[in-house]
Enzyme design. Structure first.
Site, PDB file in Angstrom:
ATOM      1  N   GLU A   1     -10.533   4.856   8.900  1.00 59.85           N
ATOM      2  CA  GLU A   1     -10.744   4.494   7.491  1.00 59.85           C
ATOM      3  C   GLU A   1     -11.329   3.090   7.360  1.00 59.85           C
ATOM      4  O   GLU A   1     -10.851   2.266   6.580  1.00 59.85           O
ATOM      5  CB  GLU A   1      -9.435   4.632   6.704  1.00 59.85           C
ATOM      6  CG  GLU A   1      -8.882   6.053   6.759  1.00 59.85           C
ATOM      7  CD  GLU A   1      -7.662   6.307   5.900  1.00 59.85           C
ATOM      8  OE1 GLU A   1      -6.868   5.358   5.715  1.00 59.85           O
ATOM      9  OE2 GLU A   1      -7.514   7.441   5.425  1.00 59.85           O
TER      10      GLU A   1
ATOM     11  N   ARG B   1     -11.477  18.403   9.745  1.00 55.29           N
ATOM     12  CA  ARG B   1     -10.706  17.172   9.950  1.00 55.29           C
ATOM     13  C   ARG B   1      -9.434  17.329  10.789  1.00 55.29           C
ATOM     14  O   ARG B   1      -9.172  16.462  11.632  1.00 55.29           O
ATOM     15  CB  ARG B   1     -10.393  16.542   8.583  1.00 55.29           C
ATOM     16  CG  ARG B   1      -9.437  15.383   8.680  1.00 55.29           C
ATOM     17  CD  ARG B   1      -9.369  14.600   7.412  1.00 55.29           C
ATOM     18  NE  ARG B   1      -8.126  13.841   7.363  1.00 55.29           N
ATOM     19  CZ  ARG B   1      -7.752  13.097   6.343  1.00 55.29           C
ATOM     20  NH1 ARG B   1      -8.532  12.981   5.286  1.00 55.29           N
ATOM     21  NH2 ARG B   1      -6.617  12.448   6.372  1.00 55.29           N
TER      22      ARG B   1
ATOM     23  N   ASN C   1      -3.441  -1.743   7.556  1.00 60.78           N
ATOM     24  CA  ASN C   1      -4.729  -2.278   7.102  1.00 60.78           C
ATOM     25  C   ASN C   1      -4.510  -3.779   6.952  1.00 60.78           C
ATOM     26  O   ASN C   1      -3.918  -4.231   5.985  1.00 60.78           O
ATOM     27  CB  ASN C   1      -5.136  -1.676   5.749  1.00 60.78           C
ATOM     28  CG  ASN C   1      -5.392  -0.181   5.853  1.00 60.78           C
ATOM     29  OD1 ASN C   1      -5.903   0.306   6.858  1.00 60.78           O
ATOM     30  ND2 ASN C   1      -5.021   0.560   4.824  1.00 60.78           N
TER      31      ASN C   1
ATOM     32  N   ASP D   1      -2.410  14.540   6.849  1.00 63.51           N
ATOM     33  CA  ASP D   1      -1.912  13.262   6.367  1.00 63.51           C
ATOM     34  C   ASP D   1      -0.737  13.455   5.418  1.00 63.51           C
ATOM     35  O   ASP D   1      -0.903  13.316   4.205  1.00 63.51           O
ATOM     36  CB  ASP D   1      -3.063  12.539   5.645  1.00 63.51           C
ATOM     37  CG  ASP D   1      -2.700  11.107   5.298  1.00 63.51           C
ATOM     38  OD1 ASP D   1      -1.666  10.619   5.778  1.00 63.51           O
ATOM     39  OD2 ASP D   1      -3.463  10.475   4.536  1.00 63.51           O
TER      40      ASP D   1
ATOM     41  N   LYS E   1      -4.107  -0.061  13.850  1.00 66.56           N
ATOM     42  CA  LYS E   1      -4.911   1.021  13.254  1.00 66.56           C
ATOM     43  C   LYS E   1      -6.356   0.679  13.550  1.00 66.56           C
ATOM     44  O   LYS E   1      -6.878  -0.305  13.014  1.00 66.56           O
ATOM     45  CB  LYS E   1      -4.647   1.079  11.750  1.00 66.56           C
ATOM     46  CG  LYS E   1      -5.566   2.034  10.973  1.00 66.56           C
ATOM     47  CD  LYS E   1      -5.192   2.084   9.486  1.00 66.56           C
ATOM     48  CE  LYS E   1      -6.107   3.015   8.714  1.00 66.56           C
ATOM     49  NZ  LYS E   1      -5.759   3.105   7.270  1.00 66.56           N
TER      50      LYS E   1
ATOM     51  N   GLU F   1       3.978   9.281  -0.699  1.00 63.65           N
ATOM     52  CA  GLU F   1       2.601   9.159  -1.184  1.00 63.65           C
ATOM     53  C   GLU F   1       2.091  10.442  -1.834  1.00 63.65           C
ATOM     54  O   GLU F   1       1.559  10.415  -2.942  1.00 63.65           O
ATOM     55  CB  GLU F   1       1.695   8.757  -0.014  1.00 63.65           C
ATOM     56  CG  GLU F   1       0.229   8.722  -0.401  1.00 63.65           C
ATOM     57  CD  GLU F   1      -0.677   8.237   0.716  1.00 63.65           C
ATOM     58  OE1 GLU F   1      -0.185   7.867   1.798  1.00 63.65           O
ATOM     59  OE2 GLU F   1      -1.904   8.220   0.487  1.00 63.65           O
TER      60      GLU F   1
ATOM     61  N   GLU G   1       0.858  -1.187   0.000  1.00 61.70           N
ATOM     62  CA  GLU G   1       0.000   0.000   0.000  1.00 61.70           C
ATOM     63  C   GLU G   1       0.892   1.235   0.000  1.00 61.70           C
ATOM     64  O   GLU G   1       1.776   1.386   0.840  1.00 61.70           O
ATOM     65  CB  GLU G   1      -0.930  -0.015   1.221  1.00 61.70           C
ATOM     66  CG  GLU G   1      -1.859   1.184   1.238  1.00 61.70           C
ATOM     67  CD  GLU G   1      -3.180   0.934   1.962  1.00 61.70           C
ATOM     68  OE1 GLU G   1      -3.497  -0.227   2.295  1.00 61.70           O
ATOM     69  OE2 GLU G   1      -3.910   1.929   2.171  1.00 61.70           O
ATOM     70  N   ARG G   2       0.675   2.090  -0.987  1.00 59.07           N
ATOM     71  CA  ARG G   2       1.487   3.307  -1.154  1.00 59.07           C
ATOM     72  C   ARG G   2       2.965   2.981  -1.314  1.00 59.07           C
ATOM     73  O   ARG G   2       3.840   3.691  -0.794  1.00 59.07           O
ATOM     74  CB  ARG G   2       1.296   4.268   0.017  1.00 59.07           C
ATOM     75  CG  ARG G   2      -0.156   4.551   0.375  1.00 59.07           C
ATOM     76  CD  ARG G   2      -0.937   5.080  -0.790  1.00 59.07           C
ATOM     77  NE  ARG G   2      -2.354   5.293  -0.484  1.00 59.07           N
ATOM     78  CZ  ARG G   2      -3.238   5.708  -1.381  1.00 59.07           C
ATOM     79  NH1 ARG G   2      -2.890   5.906  -2.641  1.00 59.07           N
ATOM     80  NH2 ARG G   2      -4.490   5.886  -1.041  1.00 59.07           N
TER      81      ARG G   2
ATOM     82  N   GLU H   1       5.030   9.750  13.867  1.00 59.09           N
ATOM     83  CA  GLU H   1       5.007   8.954  12.629  1.00 59.09           C
ATOM     84  C   GLU H   1       5.251   9.876  11.437  1.00 59.09           C
ATOM     85  O   GLU H   1       4.539  10.856  11.245  1.00 59.09           O
ATOM     86  CB  GLU H   1       3.654   8.248  12.459  1.00 59.09           C
ATOM     87  CG  GLU H   1       3.564   7.414  11.184  1.00 59.09           C
ATOM     88  CD  GLU H   1       2.227   6.678  11.024  1.00 59.09           C
ATOM     89  OE1 GLU H   1       1.809   5.964  11.950  1.00 59.09           O
ATOM     90  OE2 GLU H   1       1.602   6.822   9.952  1.00 59.09           O
TER      91      GLU H   1
END
Ligand code: GCW
Length: 604
Positions: free
Chosen positions: A231, A281, A149, A310, A227, A338, A106-107, A332
């Site tokens: 999402e 957000r 994820n 993000d 996580k 990305e 992912e990414r 982090e």
């Protein structure tokens, strides 16, 4: 095998049977460069990762001797200053891989997974040892191997895949690298329980037994990464429980084995109605976690992204990082580019981290983590120069006081044999690369004008009327969001000094102006230009600089195959920058109907 900043080091031996512990590796590495009689290694276990260099002796903890050896070799190979003693600022210096067991990342922008393919562990030991060596050589010590994820079959990492995990942990042990796994909050359901409620006794027992089983196979596992409620991932909210209750559940299972529970704070409403301006957000993480300060167990670490959104090209530091007094925190950051050019566009990150550390007081943290930019490409990083980000991340997490220039210039010296003027040129462009990318992409702190989902290339309205909470709210007269107390109130989450820094549009730093303020296009900036003119100018400049960058890189005698890869990517970057310039300038020109004072071509 591509050796990057270890290019002057001989390849590791194929037969690793004599190298079981970090001290064995330290001895092997040193003896490639020095006669065995010229150094001695002394282990003082209580020194941990720390080391002392005195005369020809390196004294350190079990891992400390290895870090001491690499410090000495960095000095011999690249002229790095040689400290008499050194200890890392943070005990956990982590790489988070977002690798899926189907082999995708992912990414990921450097090829497929280094660990997995086809639902299984599939890897080349020599490649992974090289990864271990890269990590150890810059002091990194924790590797989370799977995506936060957690998709099947990775849920089996705590179960049927444990023998594979154990074999991998053995492979990384000589490098002082401990594994971590991402786990899914709903794993008890997979195991047949009716609930994953953290306050349910059966769920607690299940996690305790699971941790015991895992630690039998991998006694030095660093812990779990989670996580949750983010999402679409499951989490304690499903059961009406807080994130402290959720995190403590897993932390208590890990505690008897010395494991840590790293809990990510990337929680926000990703199904927002864009018409509803009352939800902002960037406020989400602070609103969710700050009230819980003091409720987390000792072995919980909250992992917080550097900014409140993000990983955009520029964000203010996350206010959550400044507000937790009684909770362990990890910063982090994202090495994977990305939103920042996907390892096609050049983007050197050390200056960005330095800014974050400057606002943060590094001692508030207990760990630092980076989302990996690694993959199966021959050079590990896709773009050969993107390796500098991994390298600098290691050195900066060891010592946040080190200067970005120092890390980048040391990386250059270790990686390439270049003449002094090429080294200088490369350093200059690498150090400017973030600003260049920023100029042609994100106007003055807005971010998010990127193509949805793929996150490469421009699309100014792509996220505007969507669910993700990432709006610039450009109209025909004004752009940006007022986040002061008079607006969404986000600014009030900061301590007073930072509130004062950002409060007034007239004194707010330009590069975050539209993050904090909504301003008309004819707003006059500190340098006398109007806002709209500044947007046009930055985009023209950024694209022009990307073209110069391509020329500058072409003039540097990089060795092959790096040269070809670097130049291919520099060309793509130039085209990307032209595209951004035209799309963003056209967008604002059409909206505002204001001409460019310098009469340049803006496409209608
Ligand atoms: O920005 C988002 C990324 C997701 C990622 C998420 C996260 C792992 O687009 O791909 O998911 O951040 O950090 O959890």
């Amino acid at each position: 095998m591509n050796q990057n900043w270890l290019s002057k080091f001989p390849p590791l031996p194929e037969d690793f049977s004599g190298i079981g512990q970090p001290i064995d590796l330290a001895r092997w590495e040193l003896s490639r460069f020095l006669p065995e009689s010229a150094f001695s290694l002394k282990v003082e276990p209580e020194m941990g990762d720390a080391f002392l260099l005195s005369g020809s002796t390196i004294t350190g903890g079990e891992t400390g001797v290895l870090y001491g050896a690499y410090a000495l070799l960095r000095h011999l190979q690249g002229g790095a200053p040689l400290p008499a003693s050194s200890r890392p600022r943070y005990p956990l210096r982590m790489i988070n891989c977002w690798d899926n067991m189907d082999g995708s990342v992912e990414r990921g922008y450097a090829g497929r997974s280094l660990f997995f393919e086809g639902g299984q562990f599939v890897y080349h030991p020599a490649r992974l040892r090289h990864l271990g060596r890269m990590m150890a050589s810059v002091g990194l010590n924790v590797l989370c191997i799977n995506n936060v994820n957690v998709h099947e079959p990775a849920q089996g990492l705590l179960d049927e895949l444990l023998p594979d995990l154990s074999a991998l942990a053995d492979l990384f042990r000589p490098f002082g690298v401990r594994l971590m796994v991402s786990v899914d909050f709903s794993m008890p359901l997979r195991a047949g329980l009716a609930t994953a409620d953290p306050l349910d006794g059966r769920v607690q027992t299940w996690w305790a037994q699971t941790a015991a089983r895992v630690y039998r196979e991998v006694p030095d596992l660093a812990g779990f990464l989670v996580k949750a409620d983010s999402e679409g991932r499951p989490g304690p909210f499903t059961y009406g429980r807080s994130h402290a209750e959720g995190a403590n559940l897993l932390a208590r299972a890990l505690k008897p084995f010395g494991g840590v529970l790293v809990w990510r704070c990337f929680v926000y409403n990703c199904r927002q109605d864009w018409r509803d301006a009352s939800v902002d957000r960037p406020k989400a993480a602070f609103d969710t976690y700050q009230p819980l300060d003091g409720q987390f167990d000792e072995n919980v670490i909250l992992q917080i992204k550097n900014g409140p959104f993000d990983f955009q090209v520029r964000e203010p530091v996350s206010p959550l990082l400044l507000s937790m007094e009684k909770t362990n925190m990890a910063l982090e950051v994202q090495l994977a580019q990305e939103y920042t050019g996907q390892q096609i566009d050049l983007y050197t990150m050390a200056p960005l981290w330095k800014e974050i550390f400057a606002d943060l007081e590094p001692d508030r943290l207990s760990a630092v983590a980076a989302v990996s930019n690694l993959g199966r490409d021959d050079n590990f990083f896709g773009h050969p120069l993107a390796a500098a980000n991994f390298f600098a991340f290691g050195l900066l997490t060891w010592n946040p006081e080190i200067s970005p220039e120092e890390t980048v210039s040391l990386w250059i010296a270790l990686t390439y044999d270049l003449d002094a003027s090429s080294r200088q040129t490369l350093l200059r462009w690498m150090m400017n690369s973030r600003r260049i990318y920023e100029k042609y992409t994100a106007p003055l702190g807005l971010g998010w004008m990127i193509t949805p989902h793929s996150h490469y290339g421009p699309n100014p309205s792509g996220y505007e009327y969507d669910l993700w909470g990432t709006y610039h709210r450009a109209s025909h007269t004004a752009v940006g969001i007022d986040r002061t107390a008079a607006g969404t109130g986000y600014l009030t989450q900061y301590p007073p000094e930072l509130q004062a820094r950002y409060q007034n549009a007239s004194s707010c730093p330009d590069l975050l102006l539209l993050f904090f303020h909504r301003l008309p296009y004819d707003f006059v900036m500190k340098d006398g230009r109007t806002l709209i003119q500044r947007i046009y100018d930055d985009h023209f400049e950024g694209a022009a600089e990307a073209a110069e960058l391509e020329k500058a890189l072409a003039a540097i005698p990089f060795p092959e195959p790096d040269r070809t890869v670097i130049l291919e990517r520099a060309e793509k970057q130039r085209l990307n920058a032209e595209n951004w310039r035209d799309v963003i300038n056209t967008f604002f020109h059409r909206l505002s109907d204001l001409p460019d004072a310098r009469g340049r071509t803006i496409y209608p």
